[in-house]
Motif scaffolding. Structure first.
Motif, short mmCIF file in Angstrom:
data_model
loop_
_atom_site.label_atom_id
_atom_site.label_comp_id
_atom_site.label_asym_id
_atom_site.label_seq_id
_atom_site.Cartn_x
_atom_site.Cartn_y
_atom_site.Cartn_z
N ILE A 77 -33.61 0.00 29.13
CA ILE A 77 -32.90 0.03 27.85
C ILE A 77 -32.29 1.39 27.58
CG2 ILE A 77 -34.83 0.75 26.43
CD1 ILE A 77 -33.84 -1.02 24.26
N PHE A 78 -32.65 2.37 28.40
CA PHE A 78 -32.25 3.75 28.07
C PHE A 78 -30.75 3.95 27.87
CE2 PHE A 78 -35.72 7.12 28.71
CZ PHE A 78 -36.63 6.32 28.04
N PRO A 79 -29.87 3.48 28.77
CA PRO A 79 -28.44 3.79 28.57
C PRO A 79 -27.91 3.40 27.19
CG PRO A 79 -28.80 3.00 30.77
CD PRO A 79 -30.11 2.85 30.06
N PRO A 80 -27.99 2.11 26.81
CA PRO A 80 -27.47 1.78 25.47
C PRO A 80 -28.20 2.54 24.36
CG PRO A 80 -28.71 -0.06 26.42
CD PRO A 80 -28.50 0.92 27.50
N TYR A 81 -29.51 2.69 24.54
CA TYR A 81 -30.36 3.35 23.56
C TYR A 81 -29.89 4.79 23.38
CZ TYR A 81 -34.94 5.69 22.57
OH TYR A 81 -35.96 6.46 22.11
N PHE A 82 -29.63 5.47 24.50
CA PHE A 82 -29.20 6.87 24.40
C PHE A 82 -27.81 6.97 23.78
CE2 PHE A 82 -31.69 10.14 26.90
CZ PHE A 82 -32.89 9.47 26.73
N VAL A 83 -26.90 6.06 24.17
CA VAL A 83 -25.53 6.14 23.64
C VAL A 83 -25.56 5.94 22.13
CG1 VAL A 83 -23.29 5.04 23.63
CG2 VAL A 83 -24.47 5.41 25.80
N ALA A 84 -26.31 4.92 21.70
CA ALA A 84 -26.40 4.68 20.26
C ALA A 84 -26.93 5.93 19.56
CB ALA A 84 -27.33 3.49 20.00
N GLY A 85 -28.00 6.45 20.12
CA GLY A 85 -28.60 7.65 19.53
C GLY A 85 -27.60 8.79 19.49
N ALA A 86 -26.81 8.89 20.55
CA ALA A 86 -25.84 9.98 20.64
C ALA A 86 -24.83 9.89 19.50
CB ALA A 86 -25.14 9.92 21.98
N ILE A 87 -24.25 8.71 19.34
CA ILE A 87 -23.24 8.55 18.29
C ILE A 87 -23.87 8.76 16.92
CG2 ILE A 87 -21.64 6.90 17.26
CD1 ILE A 87 -21.38 5.66 20.08
N PHE A 88 -25.09 8.28 16.81
CA PHE A 88 -25.86 8.46 15.58
C PHE A 88 -25.93 9.94 15.23
CE2 PHE A 88 -30.34 8.13 13.65
CZ PHE A 88 -29.85 7.71 12.43
N SER A 89 -26.47 10.73 16.16
CA SER A 89 -26.62 12.16 15.87
C SER A 89 -25.25 12.82 15.73
CB SER A 89 -27.41 12.84 16.99
OG SER A 89 -26.76 12.63 18.23
N GLY A 90 -24.27 12.32 16.49
CA GLY A 90 -22.93 12.90 16.43
C GLY A 90 -22.33 12.77 15.03
N PHE A 91 -22.39 11.56 14.50
CA PHE A 91 -21.82 11.37 13.15
C PHE A 91 -22.58 12.22 12.13
CE2 PHE A 91 -19.37 7.76 14.66
CZ PHE A 91 -18.23 7.90 13.90
N ALA A 92 -23.90 12.32 12.35
CA ALA A 92 -24.67 13.18 11.45
C ALA A 92 -24.11 14.59 11.49
CB ALA A 92 -26.14 13.17 11.88
N MET A 93 -23.81 15.07 12.68
CA MET A 93 -23.28 16.42 12.80
C MET A 93 -21.91 16.53 12.12
SD MET A 93 -23.79 19.49 13.68
CE MET A 93 -24.92 19.94 14.97
N VAL A 94 -21.10 15.47 12.26
CA VAL A 94 -19.79 15.48 11.59
C VAL A 94 -20.01 15.72 10.10
CG1 VAL A 94 -17.79 14.10 10.96
CG2 VAL A 94 -18.71 13.97 13.28
N VAL A 95 -20.92 14.95 9.53
CA VAL A 95 -21.17 15.12 8.10
C VAL A 95 -21.63 16.54 7.80
CG1 VAL A 95 -22.63 14.37 6.19
CG2 VAL A 95 -21.75 12.69 7.83
N THR A 96 -22.57 17.00 8.63
CA THR A 96 -23.13 18.34 8.40
C THR A 96 -22.04 19.39 8.34
OG1 THR A 96 -24.91 17.54 9.81
CG2 THR A 96 -24.98 19.86 9.17
N LEU A 97 -20.99 19.22 9.15
CA LEU A 97 -19.92 20.22 9.16
C LEU A 97 -18.84 19.89 8.13
CD1 LEU A 97 -19.50 20.53 13.02
CD2 LEU A 97 -20.67 22.11 11.52
N LEU A 98 -18.53 18.60 8.02
CA LEU A 98 -17.37 18.20 7.22
C LEU A 98 -17.60 18.44 5.73
CD1 LEU A 98 -14.59 16.93 7.52
CD2 LEU A 98 -15.63 14.69 7.18
N VAL A 99 -18.76 18.04 5.26
CA VAL A 99 -19.00 18.11 3.81
C VAL A 99 -18.83 19.53 3.26
CG1 VAL A 99 -20.81 17.87 2.06
CG2 VAL A 99 -20.40 16.01 3.69
N PRO A 100 -19.49 20.53 3.87
CA PRO A 100 -19.26 21.89 3.35
C PRO A 100 -17.80 22.32 3.46
CG PRO A 100 -21.05 21.86 4.95
CD PRO A 100 -20.42 20.52 4.99
N ALA A 101 -17.20 22.05 4.61
CA ALA A 101 -15.80 22.47 4.82
C ALA A 101 -14.91 21.83 3.76
CB ALA A 101 -15.35 22.05 6.22
#
Lengths: 216, 954, 466
Positions: C266-290
């Motif tokens: 299950i790792f590949p889909p699991y990791f990809v999902a997790g990746a996008i998950f954390s990625g969008f979180a990072m977008v928010v982390t940067l975007l909101v203050p900016a």
């Protein structure tokens, strides 16, 4: 608005881009090629020695067999360099007062060993055994070249791992009768392919390509 | 090649050196970046002999026979020498105490030869002096008064015929001189013998004949002058299909010893209560023919003792009772009685005079020495090769006494405690630098011959005594070589054929003289009254009273090996403690004292206090605290100084076991460097370390049934070459760990120091896993030597991105250091976790002298590469080359661990040859592969640990 | 055209409850936008240089830790046997994962012609780039002998040996390198027209010249634009598969091993999902203050926050599902070792607290996003994103470490304690990441102006034709 750059800057631009790509492609190729040159492998470089010892004279002219001095080549791991005493075996009779041999006499009488400079270098992680090769009919020339034609001896082969493997994969190309291993002028009496196959069977030569054959 | 002396702290990030070396290493590293890739090997020089010795072939090691002496008893060894440089020690098959095997001590001793902390030069009143000066000074002081008045000589216990002869001469020349032997371990046994036999006799056991073996606090399988021999004989009866049937072992002991792990029935009792156990056995077996006070006999509780008594009676004449050296004389005396009662004398036990000089004489009594010094009669004291100041009971205050002596001379290997207390010191030769001779436990004489000229011009005890004998300082004293030859010549009875005999002795490692003959049973009597009297005098501390015991340490013995990194980093049998000792106790006792593992404690005994760490050991006897001797050194040895606690500071000159001790926690806690933190198998016995019993085997062949059938998918194509494999019989592994050190010596395995061990970075290629199972009150330990399994379907191989670990055509899992880039994926994917990683450059910045111990046939690994067991591939390849070269009688390949194993638990060989022992063992009913259901197809087969419990006890 | 054509901001509901907040609010004429947005770059706020200074300091710490490791050896880390992989690999997986959202937004949403992508894709792409830079650092640093890194690259060596292609690590090299390359190209190509705009707007001549060099002589002709669109589209097509491939390969670093807790399909889909998950979180982390600091509320509207929130919720559930499947299949497998790791060691072992942290951060926190009000409140969203960042890093760490610390042989069980160097490496990369991002804010148009203008016209068109 005044243009920021002169017209020719376009050409510079294109040149730069082209050059960049060129370098990207060529550098690795150049490195890979260079690693195969004597500059990298250090072969074909005569090594100076404490005594101007001349193999041409001893081996070619006097016909002294390789293993007379390098006896380890048959029994030992290292071919070995003769002891000062062994040199003196002859040179207490001939060239007794040659200034060239002052160093040798000094060594013998004062018991201080000579310090020769290594020509054929192997890394510490390579465990080479001469006896394993000589006892299977690999001639001196195969690795050391025509030492009988060298004034100052130099490494005639690159000694890269690939070079070792070439022979380990297909030993028959380099086999000769055990009695002939020290012969410099040796020519096979029949096609090498045929002879090689016969000798390989006779000496039970395996193509040893396991890592631990050399690396331990 | 660089050497394997650790300097543990150097590699710890917490440590200043690492940071100080930062810049210079930065330089080194940058150079490395440049140097790698396409540049060439550095220039080298070839230095030939001036005159080459006739039979030396450069690059081919030679073996020489000599003898290793411990506590006066010799073990014959063969030493591998590379161009005159000893690198590895093997057992001598012709020697009765070795039979080809050794203990960990012999294996490690070669490292001590190159110890950079060894004394380099003699010292005279605190300043460096020449040997001649010191010899002259010694003569002057020793011979100052006529007849050697006021001269005292302290020697280590010895069985050397030459020393005996020289001492006789010394006594003739200096009749008033006093001679002492310091640090004898056999005193209690000798006393016991004297008590009931009327003379000093040693009990020699033949375990090949014993169906039932009883150990009363005796770790005979791993420790003692004959341990290798006893283990060998014991093992010959230890497997289900060994002829004569499988033997049965009962062990009564306070601490968990290697022998204890082998027991079919192990009872944890206080050291004091061993006497009660013995007494009960005597009472039950003698049926009243021997008077045994009931108060004593009844103190021993439990079903095991009585069952044992019946078992012994049932095996009259075919049983053996071994008693620990630290047990009081009366217990040894009872063993003599039991021998008589059970008719063992002549069959499993023979009695013979001790090979030790002056065995059982007062000269062996440390108290006598102290008394003599205290009397002030001594103005010159010669201490020859024994650390008398450190290794003596505290209450004798020997340090004060030695310092008080006007002229004191010390011949020792290190600038240790005694050297510090003496006015003159001289470096003592390592046994690989010495001429000498010594007797084995059975009196067989071996010649000790040097492998190398003394590195620091060191001398032997014989040299010093010889110097005293020479009539005048001008006249050169006879060398120890001459002395030894002379002794043998005399013994040989003249020159006729002496030269041949001498050469034969040097080659074989043993002389032609017969061992010391045992006393014929007819001449032996048992003094029942003496025994009865002694038994009447025995007073046990009340049940529940805390006792303390001081066993010699399984790694540093009495402290003489305390600077040997290989031994310091050798994990203990059960809890795998390294680099320290501790106050070991049982969990119950710890609970009672409000202690938990790792608590710092103050141990007070007879008014003396020492600070150490509480260490809870499963299977330790309740109400018993043990602190091993040999630690807490404060001499000049770098590795030894300040490690662990000095138990001698507590030890009294009375018995080796004492009562009335208090243990109080200070509130602080200290972490101990333990190499295996977890000992619970979590119900994985069947997958990893299988156990069974003889009965179970005989009824249904369990082990076989449960083996999963390998799918044809996984079958390898038949190989045309040999297929190397190993079989390890868990029933035979005592955990003595000689194999671990042997592996370390053979393969240039570095040590990492306490911090490294604590971090889980120990480098041992071969380790002995200990799993504690069974019920908490009588836990049993399963030992499993764990090394690379050389899986045919190796998980490590397919995950390496650079092909640094691949399979060889003869079935070895090859590790190519020079190709490894250190991603460590292989280690992650190894189910056995036998791969070791060079976290630092462990050999960096080591003194040149240590480089000499390296095995030139094995690469010294660089920082950042993975390493692991290679099945001693260097030996395999050398063997193949020799065979192909057409050498005559090439011996079969033996791995370092296999060669040194006293019980033959490890067997190595060619699986393709169906007739080979290893192939047979692989097909054995008890054979299985660790975690074989993973489909790794390990090349190491384990044979289930089989025990033979008494059906009466269940 | 006139601004009158623009959609009027609807005030009827109030920002929080507007069913369909516009993708853009009133942003005036093309010139106005350009001036406004470029102005933000040309006249940076005062605090920026201080922020740069601080993060530069952090980067220094990183360099120090790296040098110390290279010179002294991996031993300065807390790693041991059995835990041969720990912080370094965790950081690698985490950072590379963060990159994914960028590629997802810029590539996937481009191909899907999502209008809301335009205002934030430049941020996201920059983030991707900088994240991959951090990630790329670790595999190199992590090697025992990094100076031989090139042995993982297939080239005809004088040793006559090649890399071992069955190992996932060999593929990592390719995957990450490709990813980095494509990200750079994609980001840069998108940047070109705006760099040209900078060139034309920059006050001083030298700055104009610098931008001119990077603008590749763009002069906004129809030909320029058509070529640019084609190229951009192609790169988008090229980048899209990477979103899936890169992390699939990274996940096989674990999946191909037989370590209990790693050995799972299950790792590949699991990791990809997790990746996008954390990625969008990072977008928010940067975007909101900016967004707040630069006053971009009219460009980055509640609509964007809302959509990102939905993405977080969706990917969050995928991750949660993966956890459940993992544990279930471990239990169902009946394999002693798997069961021990999943059912005992992870939840209740020495690292148990991490397990519960992960659940709280990755599974519990995102549930708040079911509420539109939460999704559209920048502050709350920002905190949830923060929690997810922590959660995802922790998840990678404990997934890697617990499995190794509780392997097949109980005798080899051990724990891992990070060393000071481990920690400085993590913090260092965080600082370096921020440093790069601030540089990006300082010198580069951080909103895709040209695309924005195009979008504005598109919207206007839609409006006109109802």
């Amino acid at each position: 608005m005044a243009s920021l750059f002169p017209r020719w800057s376009n050409s510079v631009y294109w040149a730069a881009i082209a050059g960049g790509f060129g370098a990207l492609v060529c550098t690795p190729i150049a490195l890979v090629a260079w690693a195969r040159t004597p500059y990298a492998t250090g072969r074909c470089e005569p090594v100076s020695q404490p005594i101007k010892f001349d193999h041409r004279h001893h081996n070619r002219d006097d016909g002294i067999d390789c293993v007379f001095c390098h006896s380890g080549a048959i029994r030992g791991k290292t071919a070995g360099v003769p002891s000062s005493a062994q040199c003196m075996g002859c040179h207490s009779q001939i060239w007794t007062d040659s200034p060239e041999l002052a160093v040798l006499r000094k060594s013998t009488f004062e018991g201080t060993p000579l310090r020769w400079n290594r020509v054929t270098r192997m890394p510490d992680f390579v465990f080479f055994d001469h006896s394993a090769h000589t006892s299977h009919g690999v001639g001196c020339v195969s690795c050391h070249g025509r030492v009988d034609q060298m004034g100052q001896v130099f490494a005639s082969e690159p000694l890269t791992m690939r070079w070792c493997l070439d022979c380990h994969r297909a030993p028959e190309k380099h086999l000769r009768p055990r009695s002939k291993i020290t012969e410099m002028e040796y020519q096979p009496d029949r096609p090498q392919e045929e002879l090689g196959r016969v000798l390989r069977a006779e000496y039970g030569v395996r193509s040893l390509t396991d890592c631990t054959v050399c690396h331990r | 090649m660089r050497a394997d002396r650790p300097d543990p702290m150097q590699h710890a990030p917490s440590d200043p050196i690492a940071r100080r070396a930062f810049l210079q290493r930065m330089g080194a590293a940058i150079a490395l970046y440049g140097a790698t890739g396409c540049t060439r090997a550095p220039a080298e020089q070839i230095v030939p002999y001036v005159t080459q010795p006739p039979d030396v072939v450069p690059g081919r090691p030679r073996m020489y026979a000599t003898a290793f002496v411990l506590d006066g008893y010799a073990t014959g060894v063969l030493v591998e020498s590379h161009e005159g440089r000893p690198t590895k020690i093997e057992g001598n098959p012709e020697h009765p105490a070795s039979l080809g095997a050794t203990s960990a001590f012999e294996q490690a001793s070669v490292l001590s030869l190159y110890d950079p902390d060894r004394m380099r030069a003699p010292r005279l009143n605190g300043t460096t002096a020449s040997f001649a000066q010191v010899f002259a000074a010694v003569r002057r002081a020793a011979l100052a008064r006529r007849e050697g008045e006021g001269l005292a000589i302290v020697l280590a216990p010895s069985s050397s015929p030459t020393l005996a002869r020289v001492l006789r001469l010394v006594r003739e020349r200096l009749p008033s001189a006093r001679v002492f032997f310091h640090g004898s371990r056999a005193r209690a046994a000798h006393e016991g013998a004297r008590m009931v036999r009327g003379r000093v006799l040693e009990r020699r056991h033949d375990l090949r004949r014993a169906d039932v073996v009883v150990s009363l606090d005796d770790d005979f399988l791993a420790r003692g002058p004959a341990c290798a021999r006893l283990a060998h004989d014991f093992a010959s009866r230890r497997t289900p299909n060994s002829e004569g049937g499988m033997n049965r072992l009962y062990v009564f002991e306070p601490t968990f010893s290697a022998t204890g792990t082998m027991a079919d029935h192990r009872v944890r009792v206080r050291a004091h209560d061993i006497a009660a156990v013995a007494a009960r056995l005597v009472r039950e077996i003698s049926k009243g023919r021997l008077a045994v006070p009931d108060v004593l006999a009844d103190a021993a509780k439990g079903v095991v003792v009585d069952a044992l008594a019946r078992d012994l009676v049932a095996h009259r004449g075919r049983c053996a009772i071994l008693v620990g050296a630290s047990q009081p004389p009366v217990v040894h005396a009872m063993a003599h009685a039991l021998d008589e009662l059970l008719g063992n004398v002549g069959s499993t036990v023979t009695l013979a005079p001790s090979p030790l000089l002056e065995a059982g004489e007062p000269s062996h009594d440390a108290r006598a020495l102290a008394a003599h010094l205290r009397s002030g009669a001594v103005h010159t004291l010669l201490v020859l090769g024994t650390n008398v100041v450190y290794a003596s009971p505290a209450d004798l205050e020997l340090e004060k006494l030695v310092r008080a002596v006007e002229t004191s001379f010390y011949l020792g290997a290190f600038a240790d405690e005694t050297a510090d207390a003496c006015t003159m010191t001289m470096p003592e030769a390592h046994f690989l630098e010495s001429w000498g001779d010594a007797r084995a436990f059975d009196g067989t004489v071996s010649i000790v011959q040097p492998l190398v000229a003394p590195l620091h011009g060191a001398r032997t005890s014989l040299d010093v005594l010889s110097a005293l004998l020479s009539p005048s300082p001008q006249e050169p004293a006879p060398s120890s070589h001459a002395l030894v030859r002379e002794t043998m010549r005399v013994g040989h009875g003249g020159d006729a054929g002496f030269e041949a005999a001498w050469r034969r002795a040097l080659r074989r490692g043993v002389t032609d003289d017969a061992p010391i003959a045992p006393v014929p049973p007819g001449e032996l009597a048992l003094d029942r009254h003496a025994l009865a009297a002694a038994l009447g005098a025995v007073r046990l501390p009340p049940p529940g009273a805390l006792e303390i015991v001081f066993p010699t340490d399984e790694r540093v013995h009495d402290g003489r090996f305390a600077n040997n990194a290989w031994l310091l980093e050798l994990p203990t049998v059960v809890t795998k403690l390294t680099w320290s000792n501790a106050a070991t106790l049982s969990s119950a006792t710890a609970a009672r004292l409000g202690l938990s593992d790792g608590d710092e404690v103050d141990v007070t005994y007879e008014g003396r206090t020492a600070r150490t760490v509480a260490h809870v050991v499963p299977g330790h006897a309740d109400d018993s605290v043990a602190i091993t001797l040999g630690w807490g050194r404060r001499g000049g040895e770098t590795n030894a100084r300040g490690r662990g606690v000095n138990a001698y500071a507590l030890l009294g000159s009375g018995e080796a076991i004492g009562a009335g001790v208090t243990v109080r926690r200070t509130g602080a806690a200290r972490a101990l460097a333990v190499s295996q933190p977890n000992h619970d198998l979590h119900d994985r016995e069947h997958h990893i370390a299988r156990k069974t019993t003889l009965a179970a085997l005989e009824t249904r062949r369990t082990e076989r049934e449960k083996r999963p059938v390998a799918l044809p998918l996984y079958q390898l194509a038949p190989a045309d070459t040999r297929q190397w494999g190993m079989a390890i019989d868990l029933s035979l592994c005592t955990g003595c760990s000689a194999c671990v050190v042997a592996c370390q010596a053979e393969n240039n395995v570095p040590t990492v120091g306490p911090d490294g061990v604590a971090k889980g970075r120990i480098m041992h290629w071969l380790r002995v896993d200990a799993y504690v199972g069974g019920d908490r009150h009588a836990p049993d330990v399963t030992l499993q030597p764990m090394l690379c399994q050389h899986c045919e379907k190796a998980p490590c191989e397919y995950v390496c991105p650079v092909d640094a670990t691949v399979h060889s055509s003869d079935g070895l899992n090859q590790m190519v250091y020079n190709r490894c880039v250190g991603t460590r994926f292989c280690s992650n994917n190894c189910p056995y976790k036998v791969r070791r990683f060079n976290w630092f450059d462990y050999h960096q910045g080591e003194p040149d002298v240590v480089a000499l111990v390296r095995n030139p046939d094995v690469t010294v690994r660089q920082r950042g590469v993975m390493e692991k067991c290679t099945f001693c591939v260097q030996r395999i390849r050398e063997h193949e080359i020799a065979v192909h070269r057409g050498d005559a009688d090439v011996p079969p390949v033996r791995t370092a661990c296999q060669a040194t194993c006293p019980t033959g638990a490890i067997v190595f060989g060619d699986l393709a040859d169906k007739g080979s022992t290893v192939a047979r063992l692989h097909a054995d009913e008890r054979a299985y592969g660790a975690l074989e259901e993973l489909g790794t197809k390990p090349r190491v087969a384990y044979l289930a640990r089989t025990k033979n419990p008494n059906p009466e006890i269940a | 055209m006139s601004a009158g054509a623009l959609p009027r901001p609807t005030r009827a509901y109030g920002p929080g409850l507007d069913p369909e907040p516009p993708v853009l609010r009133d942003i005036g004429s093309d010139e106005a936008i350009t001036d406004e947005l470029l102005g933000k770059v040309l006249h940076p706020p005062k605090w920026l240089k201080w922020a740069l200074l601080v993060t530069a300091g952090g980067t220094g710490l990183l360099l120090l830790a790296v040098a110390y490791t290279l010179v002294t050896g991996i031993g300065v880390w807390g790693n041991d046997i059995p835990i041969a992989w720990a912080f370094a690999i965790t950081n690698f997986v985490w950072w590379i994962g963060i990159g994914h959202a960028g590629t997802f937004i810029s590539a996937f949403l481009l191909l899907l012609e999502q209008k809301w992508r335009t205002s934030i894709n430049r941020f996201a792409e920059a983030m991707t780039l900088f994240a991959v830079v951090q990630a790329g650092l670790f595999p190199l640093l992590h090697m025992g002998r990094p100076w031989f890194f090139y042995w993982l690259v297939p080239y005809p060596s004088t040793m006559g040996v090649w890399p071992q292609f069955r190992s996932a690590l060999t593929w990592d090299v390719v995957a990450v390198a490709t990813y980095l390359l494509v990200s750079i190209l994609f980001w840069y190509l998108g940047l070109v027209p705006d760099l040209a705009a900078m060139r034309d707007r920059a006050p001083e001549r030298w700055r104009r010249r610098v931008y001119a060099v990077f603008a590749l002589g763009w002069y906004g002709s129809a030909r320029n634009w058509s070529r640019w669109r084609i190229g951009y589209g192609l790169l988008g097509g090229l980048a899209a598969p990477l979103v899936v491939s890169v992390h699939s390969i990274v996940s096989s670093d674990f999946a191909i091993a037989l370590v209990p807790g790693w050995h799972s399909t299950i790792f590949p889909p699991y990791f990809v999902a997790g990746a996008i998950f954390s990625g969008f979180a990072m977008v928010v982390t940067l975007l909101v203050p900016a967004r707040h600091v630069y006053g971009l509320q009219h460009v980055v509207t509640e609509r964007h926050l809302d959509n990102i929130g939905k993405m977080l919720l969706a990917t969050g559930w995928m991750v949660l599902w993966s956890y459940v499947v993992e544990i279930w299949s471990a239990w169902y497998s009946g394999d002693t070792f798997e069961q021990y790791v999943y059912l005992v060691a992870r939840p209740f072992g020495p690292y148990g607290f991490l397990f519960w942290t992960v659940l709280a951060c990755n599974c519990l926190a995102p549930q708040a996003l079911w509420w539109r009000r939460v999704r559209r409140s920048p502050l709350v969203l920002w905190f949830i994103a923060g929690a997810i960042q922590v959660g995802m890093w922790t998840e990678r760490f404990f997934l890697i470490v617990t499995s190794q610390s509780r392997g097949f042989l109980p005798s080899s069980w051990n724990l891992y304690r990070p060393s000071i160097v481990d920690v400085s490496l993590l913090l260092g990369t965080l600082a370096f990441f921020c440093f790069l991002f601030l540089l990006f804010l300082r010198f580069v148009p951080f909103v895709a102006i040209s695309e924005l203008k195009a979008l504005r016209h598109e919207l206007a068109e839609e409006k006109r034709h109802g």
